[in-house]
Design an enzyme around this catalytic site. Sequence first.
Site, PDB file in Angstrom:
ATOM      1  N   GLN A  92      74.117  40.962  20.095  1.00 41.14           N
ATOM      2  CA  GLN A  92      74.597  41.329  21.432  1.00 41.14           C
ATOM      3  C   GLN A  92      75.999  41.929  21.353  1.00 41.14           C
ATOM      4  OE1 GLN A  92      72.473  37.286  23.087  1.00 41.14           O
ATOM      5  NE2 GLN A  92      74.119  38.058  24.376  1.00 41.14           N
TER       6      GLN A  92
ATOM      7  N   ARG B 142      72.602  31.711  28.529  1.00 38.77           N
ATOM      8  CA  ARG B 142      72.776  32.144  29.922  1.00 38.77           C
ATOM      9  C   ARG B 142      73.740  31.214  30.661  1.00 38.77           C
ATOM     10  NH1 ARG B 142      67.753  34.894  33.212  1.00 38.77           N
ATOM     11  NH2 ARG B 142      68.980  36.582  34.006  1.00 38.77           N
ATOM     12  N   CYS B 143      74.959  31.211  30.198  1.00 38.90           N
ATOM     13  CA  CYS B 143      75.837  30.108  30.559  1.00 38.90           C
ATOM     14  C   CYS B 143      77.284  30.488  30.820  1.00 38.90           C
ATOM     15  CB  CYS B 143      75.867  29.144  29.396  1.00 38.90           C
ATOM     16  SG  CYS B 143      76.401  30.000  27.906  1.00 38.90           S
TER      17      CYS B 143
ATOM     18  N   GLU C 133      74.010  35.633  34.887  1.00 36.72           N
ATOM     19  CA  GLU C 133      73.751  34.222  34.577  1.00 36.72           C
ATOM     20  C   GLU C 133      73.799  33.310  35.791  1.00 36.72           C
ATOM     21  OE1 GLU C 133      75.917  34.011  30.272  1.00 36.72           O
ATOM     22  OE2 GLU C 133      77.030  34.681  32.001  1.00 36.72           O
TER      23      GLU C 133
HETATM   24  N1  MCN Z   1      74.366  44.563  38.179  1.00 36.36           N
HETATM   25  C1  MCN Z   1      74.394  45.286  39.363  1.00 36.36           C
HETATM   26  N2  MCN Z   1      75.330  44.992  40.310  1.00 36.36           N
HETATM   27  C2  MCN Z   1      76.227  43.979  40.131  1.00 36.36           C
HETATM   28  C3  MCN Z   1      76.192  43.219  38.943  1.00 36.36           C
HETATM   29  C4  MCN Z   1      75.253  43.551  37.980  1.00 36.36           C
HETATM   30  O1  MCN Z   1      73.556  46.168  39.543  1.00 36.36           O
HETATM   31  N3  MCN Z   1      77.141  43.712  41.048  1.00 36.36           N
HETATM   32  C5  MCN Z   1      73.408  44.896  37.129  1.00 36.36           C
HETATM   33  C6  MCN Z   1      74.144  45.389  35.881  1.00 36.36           C
HETATM   34  O2  MCN Z   1      74.541  46.681  35.928  1.00 36.36           O
HETATM   35  C7  MCN Z   1      73.165  45.048  34.784  1.00 36.36           C
HETATM   36  C8  MCN Z   1      72.582  43.721  35.268  1.00 36.36           C
HETATM   37  O3  MCN Z   1      72.735  43.724  36.695  1.00 36.36           O
HETATM   38  O4  MCN Z   1      72.195  46.041  34.666  1.00 36.36           O
HETATM   39  C9  MCN Z   1      73.309  42.500  34.683  1.00 36.36           C
HETATM   40  O5  MCN Z   1      74.671  42.739  34.768  1.00 36.36           O
HETATM   41  P1  MCN Z   1      75.847  41.717  34.402  1.00 36.36           P
HETATM   42  O6  MCN Z   1      75.899  40.641  35.398  1.00 36.36           O
HETATM   43  O7  MCN Z   1      77.053  42.532  34.180  1.00 36.36           O
HETATM   44  O8  MCN Z   1      75.408  41.033  33.022  1.00 36.36           O
HETATM   45  P2  MCN Z   1      75.340  41.702  31.569  1.00 36.36           P
HETATM   46  O9  MCN Z   1      74.789  43.043  31.656  1.00 36.36           O
HETATM   47  O10 MCN Z   1      76.621  41.482  30.863  1.00 36.36           O
HETATM   48  O11 MCN Z   1      74.215  40.801  30.913  1.00 36.36           O
HETATM   49  C10 MCN Z   1      74.500  39.572  30.295  1.00 36.36           C
HETATM   50  C11 MCN Z   1      73.782  38.424  30.963  1.00 36.36           C
HETATM   51  C12 MCN Z   1      73.773  37.262  30.049  1.00 36.36           C
HETATM   52  S1  MCN Z   1      75.255  36.734  29.451  1.00 36.36           S
HETATM   53  C13 MCN Z   1      72.605  36.664  29.657  1.00 36.36           C
HETATM   54  S2  MCN Z   1      72.703  35.298  28.698  1.00 36.36           S
HETATM   55  C14 MCN Z   1      71.335  37.199  30.084  1.00 36.36           C
HETATM   56  C15 MCN Z   1      71.420  37.985  31.337  1.00 36.36           C
HETATM   57  O12 MCN Z   1      72.452  38.838  31.313  1.00 36.36           O
HETATM   58  N4  MCN Z   1      70.484  37.677  29.138  1.00 36.36           N
HETATM   59  C16 MCN Z   1      69.439  38.466  29.537  1.00 36.36           C
HETATM   60  N5  MCN Z   1      70.260  38.486  31.792  1.00 36.36           N
HETATM   61  C17 MCN Z   1      69.295  38.877  30.908  1.00 36.36           C
HETATM   62  N6  MCN Z   1      68.260  39.635  31.299  1.00 36.36           N
HETATM   63  C18 MCN Z   1      67.373  40.082  30.376  1.00 36.36           C
HETATM   64  N7  MCN Z   1      66.334  40.837  30.787  1.00 36.36           N
HETATM   65  N8  MCN Z   1      67.498  39.785  29.051  1.00 36.36           N
HETATM   66  C19 MCN Z   1      68.497  38.991  28.614  1.00 36.36           C
HETATM   67  O13 MCN Z   1      68.611  38.727  27.328  1.00 36.36           O
HETATM   68 CU1  CUN Z   2      76.180  32.172  27.469  1.00 36.11          CU
HETATM   69  S1  CUN Z   2      74.500  33.260  27.043  1.00 36.11           S
HETATM   70 MO1  CUN Z   2      74.948  35.114  27.717  1.00 36.11          MO
HETATM   71  O1  CUN Z   2      76.622  34.770  27.720  1.00 36.11           O
HETATM   72  O2  CUN Z   2      74.749  36.034  26.370  1.00 36.11           O
END
Ligand code: MCN
Ligand code: CUN
Length: 800
Positions: free
Chosen positions: A228, A375-376, A745
Site C-alpha cells: 500500500q 481498517r483502523c 475506515e
Molecule cells: N472519497 C470521496 N469523497 C470524500 C472522501 C473520500 O469521494 N470526501 C473517495 C476517495 O476519493 C476514494 C475513497 O472515497 O476513492 C476512499 O477515500 P479515503 O477516505 O481517502 O481513503 P483512502 O483512499 O486513503 O483508502 C484507505 C482506506 C483504508 S485505510 C482501508 S484500511 C480500506 C479502505 O480505504 N481498505 C480498502 N477502503 C477499502 N476499500 C477497498 N475496496 N479495498 C480496500 O483495501
Molecule cells: Cu489501519 S488499515 Mo488502512 O489504514 O490501510
Amino acid sequence: MTLTEPSRALDEIKIGGMGASRKRVEDNRFIRGKGHYIDDVVLPGMLHMEILRSPVAHARIRSIDTSAAWDVPGVRLVLTGEMMATRNLAWMPTLSYDTQAVLATDKVRFQGQEVACVIADDPYIAKDACEAIVVEYEQLPVIVNPTQALAADAPIIRDDKQGQHDNVCFNWEVGDKDGTDRAFAEADVVSRIRMHYPRSHPSPLETCGSVADFDRATGKLTVYMTTQAPHIVRAAVALIAELPEHLIRIVSPDLGGGFGNKVPVYPGYVMSILASILTERPVKWIEDRTSNLISTGFGRDVYLTGEMALRQDGKILGVRMHTDSDHGAFFGDAQPSKFKIGLLHSAFSCYDIPTAHLTARGVYTNKAPGGVAYRCSFRVTEAMFFQERMVQAAAEDLGIDQAEFRRMNFVRDDDFPHRTPFGFLTDSGQYAKCLQVGLDAIDYEGFRREQAEAAKNGRLLGIGISCMTEPLGAGNSREYDILGIKMFDSAELRVHMTGKAILRTGAKTQGQGHETTWAQIVAHELGLPADDIVVEEGDTDTAPFGMGTYASRSTPVAGAAVAMAARKVRAKARKLAAHLLEVSEEDVEWELGRFYVRSAPDRGVTIQECAMAAYSNMPDGLEPGLEANAYYDPPNLTWPFGCYIVTVEVDPVTGVWDVLRVVAVDDCGVRINPMIVEGQIMGGLTEAYAMSSMQFITFDAEGNCIGSNFMDYLLPTAWETPGYELHEVVTPCPHHPIGAKGIGECATVGGPAAFVNAVMDALKGHGVRNVDMPLLPDRVHEALTTRADVSGAPPIRTDS
Ligand code: MCN
Ligand code: CUN
C-alpha cells in the site's frame, strides 16, 4: 458578466466532476477479469519461492538440516536464518522501532514464523523441498495473552533483545493524571467497563506476494509487490539493504484489497529480493490463504478497562483508560506516530470532557506480529469502540437515555477548534445534527415503544448507537513520520496538447477507486472531462513521492495535492488564455472549463485551447508545456464524523440475534464521488458487523492459531450481511482545498459498538453489562442464562 446572462460554465456533473456518482473506471478491467495482480506478473526465467513455517509457537531451534531439500531436482536455492545472518539480513527493523526475524535463527516465537525458504523452478517443487527440510525444535512454554505474558514466572519471549527481562514491549501514558484524579474525586457517579477487542485479520481477497527481479548487468532491482506504500518500501530497501535508491523500482500493481494488510514489510518480500540477487533470476513469492491468515498483520487484540467520572445531571467530568495490548512476538505495528499505542487517545474527541488520562502497556506473546493494520487508522477502532461502549454504560448507570446523554455531552458546533481531552485539535463538525438525522431515520421513539410492547411478550429487542469522530489523514509532517520520513504527499499532473491528461500520485489504490475520484478532482478544478484524465499510481519510477494509502489519508493528503497541482496548471493556463485573448491576465475570468474576458464574456477560450497553445502558440518568455506537481503537507488531520444506529432482536432461547435495521449518518465533508463514498461505508459496516458477530482469530493453549482458514475465520457473505440505510451531513473540512475529509475506515471504526450496544440494550435487565466480541450466539446465550458478563478470547479465558 451580468446576472441575466446564462453562464457558459460546463455542467460539472456531466463532465464527471465533484459530486458526480461516476462509475468506477477501474471496474472496466476488474469486472472483466482483466485486472493485473501480483500473481499475473510472469517474467522470463522466473523462479518460485516457498516458505517453511514453524508448526509450533515457541521453541528453540536445535538444528536445521536442508540437505534433502537441496537434493530435490529443480531446487535452485535454500535459505536459512544462518545464511541471512551472514548478510546481516536475519533480522529487520519494524515500523515501530523494534526488530523482527526475517528467518528464525535462535528461536521460533509464533506458529507460522518463517524458518527457511526454497527457490525452485516451480512452486510445487519448492513446496515439496520445504517438506524435506528437517528442523529440530526444543519446545518452550507458550504465552497467548497478556495475563500469561505478565505472570512472574513467564518465559522471556524476546531474549534476543539486550536488557529485555520481561514480556513488556512498552509502557506509555498520555493526558492529565492529577486533573483526572480530581475529576473522579468530585464525581457523583463512577461508571466502569472492561472489554476485550479480539484479534482480527484484514484478509483481503488477494494475499501478499512479490516478484523480485535483480538485473546484474544494469544493477537495477525491480520489485513487483503487494504494498500500500511503494515509496516507503523503496526507502526501506535503500536504507536497510543499502542498495542505491535510483536503481530500485517498486511497482504495486492492481491490489485485490489491502485493508491495512499490505502496509507492513514482510519477511517474504525481503527473502524474494535476496533470492533474486543471489540467483540473478526473477523470484516470485505468493502466499496461500493460511499463510496470510497466520503470519501477516492482524488488527486489535486489546484489553480495555476504564472508568468515567459523572455528575448526576449527566455531565461527563473525566475519563480514565487503561489498555493491555497483545503485539505478538515482534512489535511490528505499522503506524506513523511516535505514540506507542497509535491514535488510541483520539477517544472521546467528539465529547466535551475536561480531563482524561490513558495508560497503555504493550506485551509480547507467542502470536503473529504486525498489528494495528485493519481498517483502523491506527487503533482508532479500539478507541471508538471503548468510547461508545463506555458512554452507553454510563448513560445506563445514570438512568439517562443514551441518545440524550450523548447529545448533552457533544462538542457544540460553535465550539471549534476544540482541544480534545487527550490533546488533539478538532476543527469542525455537526455532531448533534448527525445524531438527530439518525434518530429520525430509525424512528427512535417509535422503536422504544415497539421494544416495550415486545418485551411484554418475552421478545428481546434492542437499539444501539455509536457516534465517533476519526482522526484521518496523517500527517502533518510536524507530528507524523515513518522511521523519520515525514508524512505528506504529492501529485503530478501533465496536460497533453489535445487537452487529455495524465495524473500521478504517491498514494496507492487497493480498490478505493482513486483512478475514478482523482480525475473528478481535476475535472472540478480544470473543467477537463474526467474521462479525459488517466490516473496512475504505484510505480516508484513514475509516480511522484508519497507515503501511500492507509489511515484513509489519500483524499485528505494526496487528494489535496491533486487539487493543488490542478490549480497550478490552471494558473499557467490563465497566462496562455490571456495571450490567446490578447488581454492582460488581470482581465481574464475563469468559469468551469473556460477563461473569458471580463468585459466581454463571449470572448473566451476553453481549457483545451489553452493546452494546445502550451505546445503550439505560447507567448514569449513563457515556458512551454502544461504540467505541474504539488507537495501537500496538511495543517491538521481531517475529522469526519459518523453516527451508526442498529436495531436487533435477540432470541432468548438460542442467543441468536438478527439485525433489524442499520442506519448510518456520515459526515466526511464534501463528497467527491457519492457512490464511492457509499460503497466505502457499506463495506465498512459489513466489516463492523463481521467483527461484532463472527470474526476473530484466537489461539489455543499451545499457541495454535484458530482462524487459519475461512472455515474458522468467518467472513460475512451477502447472505448474512444486513441492509444499510445511508444518510449524509456535510461539514466541509476547513483546511482541505476541496473541503473533503477521509471516509475509508469510518464505518469499520464506529460500527462495531452500534451492533454490540444494540445487543446489550436488548439484554438490559438481565444482569449483563458486557459480552465481548464476537457476540457469537453461545456467548449471548451464556450471558442470558448465567446473568453474567462473558469476556476474554476463548478458548483461553483471561478473566478468571
Ligand atoms: N472519497 C470521496 N469523497 C470524500 C472522501 C473520500 O469521494 N470526501 C473517495 C476517495 O476519493 C476514494 C475513497 O472515497 O476513492 C476512499 O477515500 P479515503 O477516505 O481517502 O481513503 P483512502 O483512499 O486513503 O483508502 C484507505 C482506506 C483504508 S485505510 C482501508 S484500511 C480500506 C479502505 O480505504 N481498505 C480498502 N477502503 C477499502 N476499500 C477497498 N475496496 N479495498 C480496500 O483495501
Ligand atoms: Cu489501519 S488499515 Mo488502512 O489504514 O490501510
